[in-house]
Design a protein around this motif. Sequence first.
Motif, short mmCIF file in Angstrom:
data_model
loop_
_atom_site.label_atom_id
_atom_site.label_comp_id
_atom_site.label_asym_id
_atom_site.label_seq_id
_atom_site.Cartn_x
_atom_site.Cartn_y
_atom_site.Cartn_z
N GLU A 209 48.60 42.28 78.34
CA GLU A 209 47.48 42.89 78.82
C GLU A 209 48.01 44.56 78.41
O GLU A 209 49.03 44.97 78.24
N ALA A 210 46.84 45.42 78.34
CA ALA A 210 46.98 46.78 78.00
C ALA A 210 47.84 47.26 79.02
O ALA A 210 48.51 48.49 78.71
N ASP A 211 47.97 46.85 80.18
CA ASP A 211 48.76 47.72 81.24
C ASP A 211 50.17 47.10 81.41
O ASP A 211 51.05 47.59 82.30
N GLN A 212 50.57 46.19 80.39
CA GLN A 212 51.93 45.80 80.60
C GLN A 212 52.83 46.13 79.72
O GLN A 212 52.43 46.50 78.33
N GLU A 213 54.32 46.30 80.22
CA GLU A 213 55.15 46.81 79.11
C GLU A 213 55.46 45.73 78.28
O GLU A 213 55.36 44.24 78.55
N PRO A 214 55.87 46.00 76.94
CA PRO A 214 55.90 44.92 75.89
C PRO A 214 57.34 44.19 75.92
O PRO A 214 58.31 44.37 75.21
N ASP A 215 57.47 43.59 77.27
CA ASP A 215 58.70 42.65 77.52
C ASP A 215 58.20 41.22 77.36
O ASP A 215 57.60 40.71 78.36
N PHE A 216 58.40 40.34 76.42
CA PHE A 216 58.23 39.03 76.27
C PHE A 216 58.17 38.21 77.37
O PHE A 216 57.20 37.56 77.60
N PRO A 272 63.21 41.35 63.02
CA PRO A 272 62.29 42.89 63.16
C PRO A 272 60.93 42.49 63.68
O PRO A 272 60.63 43.40 64.35
N ARG A 273 60.32 41.38 63.65
CA ARG A 273 59.05 41.42 64.20
C ARG A 273 58.81 41.33 65.63
O ARG A 273 57.95 41.37 66.27
N THR A 274 60.10 40.79 66.27
CA THR A 274 60.29 40.83 67.76
C THR A 274 60.62 42.15 68.31
O THR A 274 60.63 42.02 69.89
N ARG A 275 60.57 43.29 67.74
CA ARG A 275 61.07 44.41 68.18
C ARG A 275 60.10 45.05 68.86
O ARG A 275 60.22 46.12 69.63
N ALA A 276 58.83 45.11 68.18
CA ALA A 276 57.56 45.67 68.74
C ALA A 276 56.58 44.77 68.53
O ALA A 276 56.28 43.85 67.83
N PRO A 277 55.47 45.20 69.35
CA PRO A 277 54.00 44.23 69.37
C PRO A 277 53.66 44.49 67.84
O PRO A 277 53.79 45.77 67.25
N GLN A 278 52.67 43.50 67.52
CA GLN A 278 52.27 43.56 66.10
C GLN A 278 50.79 43.51 66.00
O GLN A 278 50.23 42.76 66.70
N MET A 283 50.33 41.53 69.24
CA MET A 283 50.95 40.21 69.20
C MET A 283 52.77 40.47 69.27
O MET A 283 53.15 41.19 68.68
N MET A 284 52.92 39.61 70.23
CA MET A 284 54.50 39.64 70.48
C MET A 284 55.17 38.08 70.23
O MET A 284 54.48 37.23 70.56
N PHE A 285 56.14 38.28 69.50
CA PHE A 285 56.95 37.24 69.11
C PHE A 285 58.22 37.16 69.92
O PHE A 285 59.03 38.25 69.94
#
Length: 352
Positions: A209-216, A272-278, A283-285
């Motif tokens: 979500e927009a308010d969430q930290e990108p921690d998978f 590399p694709r897992t290090r930041a939203p895509q 999208m998070m892997f």
Amino acid sequence: MPHPTRPLRKLGFLTIGLFDPADPAAGHESTLQIIERGERLGFDSAWLRHRHLQFGISSPIPVMAAASQRTSRIELGTAVTPLGWENPLRLAEDLATVDLLAKGRINPGLSVGEPMHYDTVKHELYPDTSGLEDFSYTRVDRLARLIAGERVRDFSGRQGVVEEFSNRIEPHSPGLRNRLWYGAGSRKSAAWAGANGFNLLSSSVIFPEADQEPDFARVQQSQIRAFREAAATSAQAHGPARVSQGLVVIPTDSASPGQRKKYQRYVDERTPRTRAPQGPKGMMFAPDLIGTSDEIAEQLYAHAGFQEVDEVAFALPFSFDHEDYVQILTDIAGKLGPALGWAPAEVGQDSP
């Protein structure tokens, strides 16, 4: 090592069913052999990806039908079937037929949305209605109602000497509606699945979500909790709400030196694709988990998403060879599963 709040109750695996386009039959046979081996190893379930216009299984339903005749206990599922490619009425007939052949072991996983690369295929898929098709939740709700046995039409009964017609989908497979899963990637879709009586498949690809930290792990945890909250208050519940997590795990306990090198290259290429939203949707892997079973178990115990579940369907890597999958499955069943508190099913034991 952190300890799980509960032992792992069900252990499954997911495969793409890769094949060589020059010899596709061999790839499909390999997949069936892997499922047979999974049953012998005690796995609770085997899941098939659904890939259209690729070199992976495009039609998992007949593959499940074949597997059902070569196994007796292991549950068989799809993760997931994209309904944008399907007619819900025809799909309901096929799923019910295979479920009866499998004696109630089918677990259809579903998703909605516009088919991938729709502009390149819509002229063949829906030549006259491509701009009118509804790819929303309505499509999966219609499939669920048909599988549940709701009336399709008013017309039924005998016509002529031998023709007899039904007003619902036939054959009807009691219990199949309770085994429908939804592959959710967002908190909204997870909550929708819970509110509408589906089980939840949470994979290695999610959307924060927009308010969430990108921690998978934390994002996945929040989605699972949203699902359970919605399921607990839903009047449309179809039995206890189940959640299965599907991460890529690659145990190396019995791997050869060559396999370890190949596996590590695979993980390194995907990391590399897992290090930041895509992409625009963020999208998070999930990172692939590689190492000994003890090392992977330690990472899973510390994973906020894993801490929410007691079922998993670990995803097999896309591009490995048959013997690699045998090694990985053997280590998962013999070492990783037990490290997570799981016990393999005994030969001849029915799945609950």
